[in-house]
Design a protein around this motif. Structure first.
Motif, PDB file in Angstrom:
ATOM      1  N   ASP A 158       0.809  -1.232   0.000  1.00 23.96           N
ATOM      2  CA  ASP A 158       0.000   0.000   0.000  1.00 23.96           C
ATOM      3  C   ASP A 158       0.839   1.277   0.000  1.00 23.96           C
ATOM      4  N   VAL A 159       2.123   1.160  -0.280  1.00 27.60           N
ATOM      5  CA  VAL A 159       3.005   2.327  -0.371  1.00 27.60           C
ATOM      6  C   VAL A 159       3.528   2.426  -1.799  1.00 27.60           C
ATOM      7  N   PRO A 160       3.362   3.582  -2.461  1.00 26.73           N
ATOM      8  CA  PRO A 160       3.833   3.701  -3.840  1.00 26.73           C
ATOM      9  C   PRO A 160       5.344   3.556  -3.938  1.00 26.73           C
ATOM     10  N   LEU A 161       5.792   2.846  -4.952  1.00 23.46           N
ATOM     11  CA  LEU A 161       7.221   2.681  -5.165  1.00 23.46           C
ATOM     12  C   LEU A 161       7.841   4.016  -5.561  1.00 23.46           C
ATOM     13  N   PRO A 162       9.077   4.264  -5.163  1.00 23.66           N
ATOM     14  CA  PRO A 162       9.734   5.525  -5.544  1.00 23.66           C
ATOM     15  C   PRO A 162       9.987   5.572  -7.041  1.00 23.66           C
ATOM     16  N   PRO A 163      10.205   6.755  -7.594  1.00 23.96           N
ATOM     17  CA  PRO A 163      10.396   6.888  -9.044  1.00 23.96           C
ATOM     18  C   PRO A 163      11.490   5.987  -9.616  1.00 23.96           C
ATOM     19  N   ARG A 164      12.582   5.800  -8.895  1.00 21.25           N
ATOM     20  CA  ARG A 164      13.668   4.988  -9.451  1.00 21.25           C
ATOM     21  C   ARG A 164      13.269   3.528  -9.627  1.00 21.25           C
ATOM     22  N   GLN A 165      12.160   3.103  -8.981  1.00 19.60           N
ATOM     23  CA  GLN A 165      11.679   1.741  -9.110  1.00 19.60           C
ATOM     24  C   GLN A 165      10.402   1.643  -9.937  1.00 19.60           C
ATOM     25  N   ASP A 166       9.845   2.781 -10.319  1.00 19.88           N
ATOM     26  CA  ASP A 166       8.585   2.781 -11.070  1.00 19.88           C
ATOM     27  C   ASP A 166       8.579   3.960 -12.038  1.00 19.88           C
TER      28      ASP A 166
END
Length: 235
Positions: A67-75
């Motif tokens: 339920d926590v959005p992945l950081p930009p470097r992973q998404d």
């Protein structure tokens, strides 16, 4: 006596510092802000490619882990503020170079370009926040999200001005058309997924229409801003 005064002054300074940090955290969450700058070189390169050519991208949903959005470097779909920030600085420097080539440079004009570009983004974010409130959109979009999506236009502005400087006004308008179309497509797909997610698909039809109009309006406004902020830099 001097030691007492110094201790008293140090106590006041410490108390003032705590108050400043407290007030800062009320308006800006440092942890949330760090999320939008959690990028790496691979992400930046892929994101720039997505902004210029988004038409072949398939999955636009932001990825989550517990339920926590992945950081930009992973998404790749996660919004970031690194690219908008660096693009804004690059745009200001490029504007100065373009004005210098045309013998029109002055600190006042350059400052006006920077402040105008910043004011437009702030106004756009405020308008989107108002639209989301009035349309009662249920989404996870925050001010930082909207600031990121609004700031991506600086990439198209840079490409348009650079092409105009290299190939003249014809090249400028070709680049303007391409980058504007790409940005509109990117904004529609990104905001529609975020603001019109599965949580709202089963909602009332009038609300869905309002949400769709808000997304399309935000996208359609992008070419106008890009043109307004760049046309005077290419002659």
């Amino acid at each position: 006596m001097a030691n007492v005064a110094m201790a008293y002054g140090s106590s006041i300074a410490s108390h003032g510092k705590d108050m400043v940090h407290k007030e800062l955290h009320r308006f800006v969450s440092v942890n949330k802000l760090k999320y939008f700058f959690a990028v790496d070189t691979a992400y930046v390169a892929k994101k720039l490619g997505l902004l210029v050519f988004p038409y072949t991208h398939q999955n636009w949903e932001v990825q989550y882990s517990r339920d926590v959005p992945l950081p930009p470097r992973q998404d790749l779909n996660a919004p970031d503020l690194y690219i908008p920030t660096m693009a804004f600085i690059t745009y200001v420097l490029l504007a100065g170079m373009a004005l210098g080539i045309q013998k029109r440079f002055s600190p006042e004009v350059l400052g006006l370009c920077a402040s105008t570009a910043l004011v437009w983004v702030v106004m756009e974010v405020l308008a989107l926040l108002l639209g989301i409130y009035l349309a009662t959109v249920r989404s996870d979009l925050s001010t930082f999200h909207l600031l990121a999506y609004s700031g991506y236009k600086y990439v198209g502005m840079i490409l348009s001005v650079l092409t105009g400087l290299l190939f003249g006004s014809d090249g400028y308008y070709v680049a303007l058309a391409w980058t504007s179309s790409a940005l509109m497509y990117f904004i529609v797909r990104s905001l529609r997924t975020a603001a019109l997610g599965s949580d709202s698909m089963g909602g009332p039809a009038p609300r869905q229409r309002l949400q769709l109009y808000l997304t399309l309006g935000a996208a359609a406004f992008q070419p106008l801003i890009i043109y307004w902020l760049t046309f005077h830099l290419v002659r």
